[in-house]
Design a protein around this motif. Structure first.
Motif, short mmCIF file in Angstrom:
data_model
loop_
_atom_site.label_atom_id
_atom_site.label_comp_id
_atom_site.label_asym_id
_atom_site.label_seq_id
_atom_site.Cartn_x
_atom_site.Cartn_y
_atom_site.Cartn_z
N TRP A 1 -31.84 1.46 66.68
CA TRP A 1 -31.54 2.80 67.20
C TRP A 1 -32.81 3.65 67.07
O TRP A 1 -33.37 3.80 66.01
CB TRP A 1 -30.39 3.38 66.40
N ALA B 1 -24.45 3.68 76.05
CA ALA B 1 -25.16 4.49 75.07
C ALA B 1 -24.91 3.99 73.65
O ALA B 1 -24.06 3.12 73.41
CB ALA B 1 -24.72 5.95 75.19
N GLY C 1 -31.98 6.65 71.90
CA GLY C 1 -31.64 5.44 72.63
C GLY C 1 -31.68 4.23 71.73
O GLY C 1 -31.60 4.36 70.50
N ARG D 1 -34.01 1.54 76.07
CA ARG D 1 -32.90 2.13 76.83
C ARG D 1 -32.64 3.55 76.29
O ARG D 1 -31.90 3.72 75.32
CB ARG D 1 -31.64 1.27 76.68
N THR E 1 -30.65 5.97 76.54
CA THR E 1 -29.34 6.34 77.09
C THR E 1 -28.61 7.38 76.27
O THR E 1 -27.49 7.75 76.59
CB THR E 1 -28.45 5.09 77.18
N GLY E 2 -29.22 7.85 75.16
CA GLY E 2 -28.58 8.86 74.33
C GLY E 2 -27.70 8.26 73.25
O GLY E 2 -27.42 7.06 73.23
N ASN E 3 -27.25 9.13 72.36
CA ASN E 3 -26.39 8.75 71.25
C ASN E 3 -25.28 9.78 71.12
O ASN E 3 -25.50 10.98 71.23
CB ASN E 3 -27.21 8.70 69.96
N ARG F 1 -24.08 -0.45 69.80
CA ARG F 1 -25.11 -0.31 70.84
C ARG F 1 -25.03 -1.50 71.78
O ARG F 1 -24.61 -2.60 71.38
CB ARG F 1 -26.51 -0.19 70.26
N TYR G 1 -24.09 15.15 70.96
CA TYR G 1 -24.78 14.31 71.93
C TYR G 1 -26.28 14.54 71.81
O TYR G 1 -26.75 15.68 71.87
CB TYR G 1 -24.29 14.63 73.34
N LEU H 1 -20.02 9.91 80.03
CA LEU H 1 -21.25 9.22 79.63
C LEU H 1 -20.97 7.78 79.22
O LEU H 1 -21.78 6.88 79.48
CB LEU H 1 -21.90 9.97 78.47
N VAL H 2 -19.84 7.57 78.55
CA VAL H 2 -19.43 6.23 78.10
C VAL H 2 -18.01 6.01 78.59
O VAL H 2 -17.04 6.34 77.91
CB VAL H 2 -19.51 6.11 76.56
#
Length: 376
Positions: free
Chosen positions: A45, A231, A138, A76, A78-80, A241, A133, A118-119
């Motif tokens: 992460w 994400a 990523g 990636r 993609t955010g957390n 992940r 968020y 988002l997910v």
């Protein structure tokens, strides 16, 4: 300039790449196989969560930016998404996010509905009304990152000696288990949790944490699942992940007290079943999920919890950190600049290995799991 790099994980590969790109003659010594240490067992992460003091936070911010600038399909961004459990957990999360806001760290509070946008297959528990968020965080596919870094190092002339176990170093001298000895203009230790042992052969003190709650944990790698999880998820019962090909990596931090690198449970045992049950609760489309492997990761953590980077003795440069994925590309570049240009980076001012000189190890604070949960 002839330089030896010992260890071919992400840190070693990144350093070898940057040195080779700058024109150095690089030889990498790896005892068993590329990525055989912590690089092969990491949640991967990319973040600057709960990373204090401020100088360490700033270093990790620079590490995140380095990933964005380097680019590639192994990273990636993609955010957390994160939420807490119960009033105490919510208060801790709120306090940590307020500190991040004060540091201008990108984050926002979003609704469960926005989180599912988002997910798409996320199952948000009843009672969770706000989710933190972090859009610029990523994850990394560690072996793909290693391939990128080491491949470019090879393209520019770096050579690998593997298997080749280094048993002692002294300045620019490397002693091998087969009795060989070679000399270099500089030696870089990127040996992870074996740093203390090897540094001691050069009469250098780099205390590393051993097997303790803050340094070991389970990582489950699932079979391919028909679920949309683009994400990183850091939730009270499970961190998740993506790992490519429909597979997911799962981590239940409260289970880590049972983790023992010398006794890894089977992929169809009690711990695996628990991780799969938690995943089914959190993500739709994971019915029938099973673990293809269950691993015990062991973080390479300096005993005071902070990164080590810099010259520990003449011609001997040391890199050790429990944030190796986040910091790997950055530290490799800075190390090459410091070795070749003899120009010190202010980012590393608080992380020099010389801070351990004459230190009484008993004065170091215990490393707790809560302090380092999820950090990579």
């Amino acid at each position: 300039m002839r330089i030896a790099v010992i260890g071919l994980g992400v840190l070693g590969a990144s350093t070898a790449r940057s040195l080779a790109l700058a024109g150095a003659e690089v030889t990498v010594f790896e005892r068993s196989a590329p990525g055989a240490g912590t690089t092969g067992t990491t949640f991967a992460w990319v973040n600057s969560h709960q990373k204090n003091p401020l100088s360490y936070h700033d270093l990790n911010i620079a590490g995140v930016l380095e990933h964005h600038e380097l680019g590639g399909d192994w990273f990636r961004p993609t955010g957390n998404l994160e939420w807490a459990d119960g009033p105490d957990g919510a208060e801790r999360l709120r306090a940590s996010t307020e500190q991040l806001r004060e540091r201008a760290y990108p984050m926002e509070w979003i609704s469960p509905r926005r989180a599912r946008e988002l997910v798409p297959d996320l199952v948000v528990p009843a009672g969770v009304d706000e989710i933190a968020y972090f859009p610029e965080e990523g994850h990394v596919l560690p072996i793909a990152l290693l391939a990128r870094l080491w491949g470019e190092a090879r393209d520019h002339g770096a050579k690998l000696r593997c298997p080749a176990e280094v048993v002692a170093v002294s300045g620019g001298t490397v002693d091998l288990a087969d009795g060989g000895r070679e000399s270099f203009d500089a030696v870089v230790l990127a040996t992870g949790r074996w740093t203390e042992q090897l540094a001691s052969t050069a009469a250098v003190a780099i205390p590393m944490a051993g097997i303790e709650p803050a340094t070991v944990g389970f990582l489950g790698y699932t079979s391919p699942v028909a679920a949309r999880v683009p994400a990183v998820l850091t939730t009270p019962r499970l961190n998740v992940r993506p790992d490519g090909g429909g597979r997911l990596v799962v981590q239940g931090l409260d289970l880590d007290g049972d983790a023992d690198p010398a006794a890894v449970p089977p992929a169809d045992g009690e711990h695996a079943a628990d991780l799969c049950a938690r995943l089914r609760e959190l993500v739709s489309g994971t019915e029938g999920v099973r673990l293809e492997s269950l691993r015990v990761g062991q973080r390479a953590m300096p005993a005071d919890g902070l990164t080590v980077a810099g010259f520990a003795a003449p011609r001997l440069y040391v890199l050790a950190t429990h944030s190796g994925i986040t910091l790997g590309p950055l530290l490799g570049r800075i190390a090459a600049e410091e070795i070749l240009a003899e120009r010190e980076s202010p980012l590393l001012a608080d992380f020099r290995p010389t801070r351990f000189s004459g230190l009484d190890r008993s004065t170091l604070k215990p490393l707790t799991r809560a302090r380092f949960a999820g950090q990579q």
